[in-house]
Design a protein around this motif. Structure first.
Motif, PDB file in Angstrom:
ATOM      1  N   PHE A  30       0.823  -1.200   0.000  1.00  0.00           N
ATOM      2  CA  PHE A  30       0.000   0.000   0.000  1.00  0.00           C
ATOM      3  C   PHE A  30       0.867   1.263   0.000  1.00  0.00           C
ATOM      4  CE2 PHE A  30      -2.783  -3.148   2.212  1.00  0.00           C
ATOM      5  CZ  PHE A  30      -3.717  -3.260   1.195  1.00  0.00           C
ATOM      6  N   THR A  31       0.264   2.348  -0.452  1.00  0.00           N
ATOM      7  CA  THR A  31       1.010   3.604  -0.610  1.00  0.00           C
ATOM      8  C   THR A  31       1.178   4.364   0.699  1.00  0.00           C
ATOM      9  OG1 THR A  31      -1.070   4.723  -1.163  1.00  0.00           O
ATOM     10  CG2 THR A  31       0.283   3.913  -3.004  1.00  0.00           C
ATOM     11  N   ASP A  32       0.227   4.206   1.629  1.00  0.00           N
ATOM     12  CA  ASP A  32       0.226   5.076   2.803  1.00  0.00           C
ATOM     13  C   ASP A  32      -0.682   4.491   3.878  1.00  0.00           C
ATOM     14  OD1 ASP A  32      -2.622   6.020   2.431  1.00  0.00           O
ATOM     15  OD2 ASP A  32      -1.764   6.807   0.567  1.00  0.00           O
ATOM     16  N   LYS A  33      -0.795   5.232   4.984  1.00  0.00           N
ATOM     17  CA  LYS A  33      -1.737   4.895   6.052  1.00  0.00           C
ATOM     18  C   LYS A  33      -2.673   6.071   6.323  1.00  0.00           C
ATOM     19  CE  LYS A  33       1.125   1.416   8.352  1.00  0.00           C
ATOM     20  NZ  LYS A  33       1.765   0.966   9.624  1.00  0.00           N
ATOM     21  N   ASN A  34      -2.962   6.800   5.289  1.00  0.00           N
ATOM     22  CA  ASN A  34      -3.809   7.984   5.430  1.00  0.00           C
ATOM     23  C   ASN A  34      -5.223   7.612   5.875  1.00  0.00           C
ATOM     24  OD1 ASN A  34      -1.634   9.398   4.491  1.00  0.00           O
ATOM     25  ND2 ASN A  34      -2.416   9.631   2.396  1.00  0.00           N
ATOM     26  N   ASN A  35      -5.851   8.560   6.590  1.00  0.00           N
ATOM     27  CA  ASN A  35      -7.250   8.423   7.015  1.00  0.00           C
ATOM     28  C   ASN A  35      -7.494   7.159   7.831  1.00  0.00           C
ATOM     29  OD1 ASN A  35      -8.008  10.802   5.493  1.00  0.00           O
ATOM     30  ND2 ASN A  35      -7.846   9.528   3.656  1.00  0.00           N
ATOM     31  N   SER A  36      -6.489   6.764   8.575  1.00  0.00           N
ATOM     32  CA  SER A  36      -6.626   5.580   9.411  1.00  0.00           C
ATOM     33  C   SER A  36      -7.471   5.889  10.642  1.00  0.00           C
ATOM     34  CB  SER A  36      -5.239   5.104   9.861  1.00  0.00           C
ATOM     35  OG  SER A  36      -5.356   4.073  10.819  1.00  0.00           O
ATOM     36  N   PRO A  37      -8.272   4.941  11.111  1.00  0.00           N
ATOM     37  CA  PRO A  37      -9.008   5.153  12.368  1.00  0.00           C
ATOM     38  C   PRO A  37      -8.096   5.063  13.591  1.00  0.00           C
ATOM     39  CG  PRO A  37      -9.397   2.943  11.546  1.00  0.00           C
ATOM     40  CD  PRO A  37      -8.598   3.651  10.479  1.00  0.00           C
ATOM     41  N   TYR A  38      -6.838   4.699  13.366  1.00  0.00           N
ATOM     42  CA  TYR A  38      -5.889   4.547  14.466  1.00  0.00           C
ATOM     43  C   TYR A  38      -4.943   5.744  14.513  1.00  0.00           C
ATOM     44  CZ  TYR A  38      -7.507  -0.272  14.095  1.00  0.00           C
ATOM     45  OH  TYR A  38      -8.275  -1.396  14.035  1.00  0.00           O
ATOM     46  N   SER A  39      -4.386   6.000  15.713  1.00  0.00           N
ATOM     47  CA  SER A  39      -3.413   7.078  15.857  1.00  0.00           C
ATOM     48  C   SER A  39      -2.366   6.670  16.871  1.00  0.00           C
ATOM     49  CB  SER A  39      -4.092   8.381  16.302  1.00  0.00           C
ATOM     50  OG  SER A  39      -4.540   8.280  17.645  1.00  0.00           O
ATOM     51  N   ILE A  40      -1.169   7.238  16.725  1.00  0.00           N
ATOM     52  CA  ILE A  40      -0.091   6.901  17.651  1.00  0.00           C
ATOM     53  C   ILE A  40      -0.362   7.475  19.039  1.00  0.00           C
ATOM     54  CG2 ILE A  40       1.639   6.647  15.843  1.00  0.00           C
ATOM     55  CD1 ILE A  40       2.648   9.418  16.475  1.00  0.00           C
ATOM     56  N   GLU A  41      -1.296   8.419  19.140  1.00  0.00           N
ATOM     57  CA  GLU A  41      -1.663   8.966  20.451  1.00  0.00           C
ATOM     58  C   GLU A  41      -2.506   7.994  21.269  1.00  0.00           C
ATOM     59  OE1 GLU A  41      -2.040  10.714  17.617  1.00  0.00           O
ATOM     60  OE2 GLU A  41      -0.308  12.037  17.919  1.00  0.00           O
ATOM     61  N   HIS A  42      -3.050   6.973  20.624  1.00  0.00           N
ATOM     62  CA  HIS A  42      -3.883   5.986  21.315  1.00  0.00           C
ATOM     63  C   HIS A  42      -3.417   4.571  20.976  1.00  0.00           C
ATOM     64  CE1 HIS A  42      -6.737   8.910  22.895  1.00  0.00           C
ATOM     65  NE2 HIS A  42      -6.681   9.510  21.725  1.00  0.00           N
ATOM     66  N   ASP A  66       3.912   1.463  13.552  1.00  0.00           N
ATOM     67  CA  ASP A  66       3.146   0.690  14.526  1.00  0.00           C
ATOM     68  C   ASP A  66       1.658   0.669  14.189  1.00  0.00           C
ATOM     69  OD1 ASP A  66       5.095  -0.176  16.530  1.00  0.00           O
ATOM     70  OD2 ASP A  66       5.361   1.941  16.952  1.00  0.00           O
ATOM     71  N   LEU A  67       1.210   1.653  13.436  1.00  0.00           N
ATOM     72  CA  LEU A  67      -0.218   1.742  13.127  1.00  0.00           C
ATOM     73  C   LEU A  67      -0.648   0.565  12.258  1.00  0.00           C
ATOM     74  CD1 LEU A  67      -0.566   5.535  12.228  1.00  0.00           C
ATOM     75  CD2 LEU A  67      -1.237   4.405  14.358  1.00  0.00           C
ATOM     76  N   PRO A  68      -1.794  -0.031  12.537  1.00  0.00           N
ATOM     77  CA  PRO A  68      -2.294  -1.099  11.669  1.00  0.00           C
ATOM     78  C   PRO A  68      -2.503  -0.606  10.242  1.00  0.00           C
ATOM     79  CG  PRO A  68      -3.508  -1.043  13.751  1.00  0.00           C
ATOM     80  CD  PRO A  68      -2.669   0.202  13.707  1.00  0.00           C
ATOM     81  N   VAL A  69      -2.487  -1.526   9.297  1.00  0.00           N
ATOM     82  CA  VAL A  69      -2.847  -1.202   7.921  1.00  0.00           C
ATOM     83  C   VAL A  69      -4.268  -0.643   7.914  1.00  0.00           C
ATOM     84  CG1 VAL A  69      -3.221  -2.173   5.631  1.00  0.00           C
ATOM     85  CG2 VAL A  69      -1.312  -2.985   7.031  1.00  0.00           C
TER      86      VAL A  69
END
Length: 698
Positions: A30-42, A66-69
């Motif tokens: 994949f190209t990126d992890k944009n618009n992910s429901p996950y964040s490194i703050e949580h 660390d963020l999930p796909v």
């Protein structure tokens, strides 16, 4: 062959891999992890608390890889009709299965798909006759009566039976006898299958005590077969987790285990390295401390995927990159060197070439190199293996009948080591994975003269334990400000004692009993109020910061503006303290109540530690119970404790004040520190503070 670019920790790393990962199986990048429901703050949304704690303990931040796909990307790929196999957040990719070209084209057309590694050809005949290069040189044999270990196999804690030699060789029994047997540590075992591990008596202790934490099949996620697919993982597990006193006790009998199948024993394709990475990510997410991988990769059923010696540079093979990523998350990755010694290949395999991977070679029961153990160096000239352990005639459990058998291969020297490093780390959890590995290397038999056969040699885990027990220290400068109530006025303190201040520190008497040699030939400046005593305590909470936690003391000068300085009269105090210390600062004075900072200050990564006691009750532990509000909005230490026993009470008047009343000089009863012991000291200070007590834990 296709060149792919994969987003990893800090940037873009080129990875040369074959277009084929396995028949009908493909890698989708994949190209990126944009618009992910996950964040490194949580991170709690995708990492267990144990995984988060491991990072915190080692100072490792949660970062983008660390963020999930992105789940929407995964679902879009599945919606094309492809069968999802595994997901990799570190590589930002998925592996899928399909034999439909239209499905592949549909995946490739998705706007967030960087590339699809397409199948080049099938080779059914070769798959059918595939021989695992890593397993082919390993043996499992029954132990005859003549070969049984005949000596005393007992330590104080365990009777190791046939496993005595392999743990005694590395001086691991002493660690067990100190109480470090893996309890509280989690080991993830990445292997080809764990035949009968759910029913073998050797593992009853693990199951009955809920120390098999779970299992997952990455080699065949569509038809999981953890306990029936292959016997290799059960033998590996037994060297660590077996508990059959008098027959076989492993090197980490009290550890907890995750059983993760990443290896397809029937074939050999590059996809197994990607399975390995997905399994390592899972181990990370559930909080594993140690990974044991008795696996290594060199050649494949599709020769176009084969690794070359030049690939063993620590940065090229997907499995190696994944293993180093696992180590970057604070996991101690232990991997077999391989079983190609003496063969045309000879060298270690993937991911054993990783610079952050702890690579383990093999010796026999006498500690001599065995010819099958793969050798170093890496292609870029690094020492491999790192260390060795017994890998010929190692005691293992036969998965087919549960008896103790003799196994040969670096598959067994690796988990013997993994169990021991888990025990060592249990004893020193304040250290990082890299520090544990380095201590084991330094303890080894040929640390000063490593070679390509044994690396740094046979470790001595008791020696490593001793080395890690020596505290690592750091120097900090203490920027402290504190006021004394007695000499205070108008946001400063008087220097009324200047002409009577002693040239040697005055705290070498009870109850201070400080015998430091701080002294001056003359008082350094005309802005010195008095001597004070500074103490550092290392504790997590203030209530725990009792006298037993004291790590440093120093007599110092207190300037009129409240700054604490050394005998130069200008420089702040410096201390050598453990680099993982949490410092509480305690201030003592001859006739004022002692105080302690209300919070601990971590020193890791700091050069200066600052605390201003003068700004509020909240700056001292216990608040107003032993502290005073001063004119002008300042706060300071309460005057009147002439005998320094922590309480302002009648003895401070009857004995300390009365003893010097009417006299001039450097007296404990002179509570306002102006050289004159008089009624002002008694009436204006002692009387109004009577009943206050120090809140410093005793």
């Amino acid at each position: 062959m296709k060149i792919l670019t994969v987003l990893l920790i800090t940037g873009l790393f080129p990875i040369m891999i074959s277009a084929q990962v396995a028949p009908d199986k493909y890698r989708v990048n994949f190209t990126d992890k944009n618009n992910s429901p996950y964040s490194i703050e949580h991170p709690e949304d995708f990492l267990t608390q144990k995984a988060i704690d491991r990072r915190i303990r080692q100072g490792i931040p949660v970062v983008e890889n660390d963020l999930p796909v992105n789940p929407s990307y995964v679902n879009a790929v599945k919606n094309t009709g492809a069968t999802l196999l595994n997901v990799s957040r570190w590589f930002n990719m998925v592996t899928v299965m399909t034999d439909d070209t239209a499905v592949l084209n549909a995946i490739d057309a998705l706007p967030f798909v960087l590339s699809v590694d397409k199948l080049t050809h099938k080779n059914p005949k070769k798959v059918k006759n595939s021989v695992k290069p890593f397993f082919e040189n390993e043996t499992l044999e029954n132990i005859s009566g003549n070969d049984l270990y005949k000596g005393d196999s007992k330590g104080r804690s365990y009777d190791y039976g046939q496993g005595w030699n392999q743990i005694n060789m590395v001086n691991g029994i002493a660690l067990h006898d100190k109480g470090f047997d893996g309890a509280g540590m989690t080991i993830a075992v990445l292997d080809a299958g764990f035949l009968n591990a759910d029913v073998l008596a050797a593992f009853d202790s693990l199951w009955m005590n809920n120390r098999i934490l779970g299992w997952k099949d990455f080699a065949d996620p569509l038809s999981p077969d953890i306990f029936g697919a292959h016997s290799h993982g059960s033998m590996v597990l037994s060297t660590m987790g077996a508990y059959l006193p008098g027959q076989l006790v492993g090197t980490a009998p009290q550890a907890s285990y995750w059983l993760l199948r990443s290896e397809d024993a029937a074939t050999e394709y590059l996809i197994e390295e990607l399975n390995w990475v997905s399994a390592a990510e899972f181990a990370d997410s559930v909080g594993a401390d140690v990974i044991n991988s008795s696996l290594a990769y060199t050649t494949f059923d599709d020769p176009s995927q084969n690794h070359t010696y030049a690939d063993l540079d620590g940065n090229t093979a997907p499995g190696t990159i994944g293993a180093d990523l696992a180590a970057s998350k604070g996991i101690l990755v232990v991997n077999s060197a391989g079983n190609w010694g003496g063969s045309p290949w000879q060298y270690i395999g993937v991911p054993a070439d990783g610079d952050s991977v702890f690579t383990i070679g093999a010796v026999n029961s006498s500690g001599a190199y065995v010819s099958f153990s793969s050798t170093g160096p890496t292609a870029d000239g690094r020492i491999k293996p790192d260390v060795v352990a017994q890998g010929r005639s190692s005691a293992v459990i036969n998965p087919y009948n549960g008896s103790v058998a003799s196994g040969s291969g670096t598959s067994f020297s690796s988990p013997i080591t993994a169990g021991m490093v888990a025990c060592l780390w249990q004893a020193h959890q304040e250290h990082t994975n890299a520090e544990i590995m380095e201590a084991v290397r330094q303890s080894a038999s040929q640390y000063n003269n490593p070679d390509t056969l044994l690396g740094y040699g046979i470790p001595d885990y008791l020696k490593a334990d001793s080395m890690l027990s020596v505290p690592v220290t750091t120097e900090i400068t203490l920027n402290i400000k504190v006021f004394l109530q007695g000499p205070y006025g108008n946001n400063t303190m008087s220097a009324g004692l200047l002409n009577v201040l002693p040239e040697e520190q005055p705290y070498d008497v009870a109850p201070f009993n400080y015998f430091g040699n701080e002294q001056v030939s003359s008082i350094p400046g005309n802005d010195i109020t008095d001597w004070i005593l500074v103490e550092l305590r290392n504790a997590t909470t203030p209530s725990q910061a009792g006298p037993a936690t004291v790590i440093a003391r120093r007599a110092a000068f207190l300037k009129q503006n409240g700054l604490v300085v050394d005998t130069s009269g200008t420089n702040m105090l410096t201390f050598e303290v453990p680099d993982n210390a949490n410092v509480f600062v305690v201030i003592y004075h001859r006739n004022h109540l002692s105080v302690m900072s209300s919070e601990a200050m971590g020193v890791a990564g700091k050069e200066v530690v600052a605390w201003d006691f003068t700004t509020g009750f909240d700056k001292v532990y216990g608040g107003a119970a032993g502290y005073k509000a001063l004119p002008g909005g300042a706060f300071g230490m309460a005057a009147g404790d002439g005998n320094a026993d922590g309480s302002i009470n009648k003895p401070d008047e009857m004995f300390m004040w009365e003893e010097s009343a009417g006299e001039q000089g450097y007296f404990a009863g002179d509570y306002n520190c102006n050289t004159q012991t008089d009624n002002v000291d008694k009436d204006n200070l002692w009387y109004y503070n009577s009943g206050l007590t120090s809140q410093v834990p005793q």
